[in-house]
Motif scaffolding. Structure first.
Motif, PDB file in Angstrom:
ATOM      1  N   UNK A  22       0.819  -1.203   0.000  1.00 16.87           N
ATOM      2  CA  UNK A  22       0.000   0.000   0.000  1.00 16.87           C
ATOM      3  C   UNK A  22       0.857   1.258   0.000  1.00 16.87           C
ATOM      4  N   UNK A  23       2.135   1.111   0.386  1.00 17.31           N
ATOM      5  CA  UNK A  23       3.042   2.258   0.489  1.00 17.31           C
ATOM      6  C   UNK A  23       4.096   2.163  -0.608  1.00 17.31           C
ATOM      7  N   UNK A  24       4.367   3.268  -1.288  1.00 17.32           N
ATOM      8  CA  UNK A  24       5.412   3.283  -2.305  1.00 17.32           C
ATOM      9  C   UNK A  24       6.756   2.923  -1.676  1.00 17.32           C
ATOM     10  N   UNK A  25       7.575   2.209  -2.433  1.00 19.95           N
ATOM     11  CA  UNK A  25       8.849   1.749  -1.907  1.00 19.95           C
ATOM     12  C   UNK A  25       9.760   2.896  -1.481  1.00 19.95           C
ATOM     13  N   UNK A  26       9.640   4.038  -2.134  1.00 19.20           N
ATOM     14  CA  UNK A  26      10.502   5.162  -1.790  1.00 19.20           C
ATOM     15  C   UNK A  26       9.826   6.149  -0.837  1.00 19.20           C
ATOM     16  N   UNK A  27       8.660   5.796  -0.306  1.00 16.64           N
ATOM     17  CA  UNK A  27       7.965   6.684   0.625  1.00 16.64           C
ATOM     18  C   UNK A  27       8.733   6.747   1.945  1.00 16.64           C
ATOM     19  N   UNK A  28       8.886   7.925   2.537  1.00 10.58           N
ATOM     20  CA  UNK A  28       9.691   8.052   3.761  1.00 10.58           C
ATOM     21  C   UNK A  28       9.100   7.300   4.950  1.00 10.58           C
ATOM     22  N   UNK A  29       7.802   7.066   4.948  1.00 11.73           N
ATOM     23  CA  UNK A  29       7.175   6.380   6.084  1.00 11.73           C
ATOM     24  C   UNK A  29       7.238   4.862   5.978  1.00 11.73           C
ATOM     25  N   UNK A  30       7.692   4.348   4.849  1.00 11.95           N
ATOM     26  CA  UNK A  30       7.662   2.900   4.638  1.00 11.95           C
ATOM     27  C   UNK A  30       8.536   2.152   5.656  1.00 11.95           C
TER      28      UNK A  30
END
Length: 385
Positions: free
Chosen positions: A145-153
């Motif tokens: 659900x979260x992009x791989x480069x998202x800071x919250x991942x």
């Protein structure tokens, strides 16, 4: 809520493994953070610019009355939701109530012939799982659900969303994930709406074979019998079935037995005993004196028995005979708060005092201790409720 045919459908159904209260002093709402997430996700869905106003935001069983027939209402809610949101945790996959909801929704998708059915299931990593173990697929699905480069991942993968929900320092990361889940829910529902349909019952009734159960529930009544419902205006289920359903949700499949069946199985199973205060203390003790002293009793004072003076006498007599001390429940709300603690207390008592299973041969029961003996490790024990 969309639990009755003709009422609005819902965007999502939230599924989770119920938490076990650790003690009588624990927070009454042990799933507080699940409720908080549900409220935040519902608000995000409701505020989405492409939301269909004809659909309710979501369903969460914490909104239902405590005494409702949950199996029926959950089945209806599963048939009215477009997206299923399981909160993955270690307990989720060992909880037959939670996995029963997931299986029921998947069956509904299969029966509907839905293409790419798995897009209607959007898992959330609620607490960390061992991705290197047998849950790598589930972890990957929850992280998708979260992009791989998202800071919250990274924080989400390491800690799970429950931790981010609890900690104010992670509020920004938490809300970005909530918005991402809401976005997926609305997009899937808009592009691939599900026809309303009835799935199989999410959870079958409690175990009929005691060998399959982890908990025995039994009752002792006068003339009320197995259909005893001391709170008829608040509870649809009979008393023993309510306790069994609560135990199921806490991951302890239960069986309801009469007193003779309990006498047979309580020596090898944790057991909860529900008692009618109309009985005299002497008669109550005579009826249950053969039961092991790890059986946890609860005297339940019904709506028509509010002035039952015998409740305290029955409870005191059983305590004097060596059973755990449990204060009577005098209202539906007291009973509802007591039941999860009774279930866990019954398991604790059994583990402390139950039979010892040798490597070979039959189980050897520990001595049934009477109060006041030097080896009675119940002395100084606090109330179970």
């Amino acid at each position: 809520m969309s639990t009755v045919t003709g009422e609005p459908e819902t965007y999502f159904f939230l599924s989770y493994a119920h938490s076990v209260p650790l003690s009588e002093k624990a927070r009454p709402d042990t799933d507080y953070w699940v409720k908080q997430f549900f409220q935040d996700l519902s608000a995000a869905v409701a505020g989405h610019p492409q939301r269909n106003e004809e659909l309710d935001a979501g369903f969460f069983d914490g909104l239902l009355p405590a005494g409702a027939d949950l199996r029926t209402l959950l089945t209806e809610a599963l048939g009215a939701a477009h997206v299923f949101i399981p909160l993955y945790s270690k307990n989720y996959f060992g909880n037959r109530w939670a996995t029963g909801e997931l299986d029921a929704f998947r069956t509904r998708l299969a029966d509907a012939g839905t293409q790419h059915a798995e897009r209607h299931i959007v898992p959330v990593l609620w607490s960390p799982l061992d991705s290197w173990d047998d849950r790598a697929q589930e972890v990957a699905a929850a992280l998708a659900i979260i992009d791989e480069d998202a800071p919250e991942r990274a924080d989400y993968a390491q800690n799970g969303l429950r931790a981010l929900c609890k900690l104010g320092a992670y509020r920004m990361q938490y809300m970005r994930i909530v918005q991402a889940v809401a976005e997926r829910i609305v997009v899937v529902t808009r592009a691939h709406p599900l026809p309303r349909s009835k799935p199989p019952t999410a959870i079958q009734p409690h175990a009929t074979d005691p060998r399959d159960a982890r908990l025995v529930v039994t009752i002792l009544t006068g003339e009320k019998g197995a259909g005893w419902r001391p709170y008829p205006t608040e509870h649809e289920l009979v008393l023993a079935d309510y306790v069994a359903a609560t135990a199921d949700r806490l991951g302890m499949p239960a069986t309801v037995l009469d007193l003779a069946g309990a006498a047979e199985w309580s020596p090898v199973k944790p057991t909860v005993l529900l008692i009618d205060p109309d009985l005299t203390a002497r008669n109550a003790l005579a009826a249950v004196d053969a039961l092991p002293r790890w059986v946890v009793p609860l005297v339940v004072v019904g709506d028509d028995q509010r002035g039952a003076a015998g409740a305290d006498a029955v409870a005191a007599t059983l305590q004097d005979a060596g059973f755990p001390k449990v204060l009577p429940a005098r209202t539906a709300s007291e009973f509802e708060r007591a039941v999860p603690i009774l279930v866990t207390e019954a398991n604790k008592q059994f583990l402390r005092l139950g039979p010892v299973d040798p490597p070979a041969g039959p189980a050897t029961p520990r001595p049934r201790l009477r109060p006041g003996t030097a080896s009675d490790d119940r002395q100084g024990q606090g109330d179970a409720r």
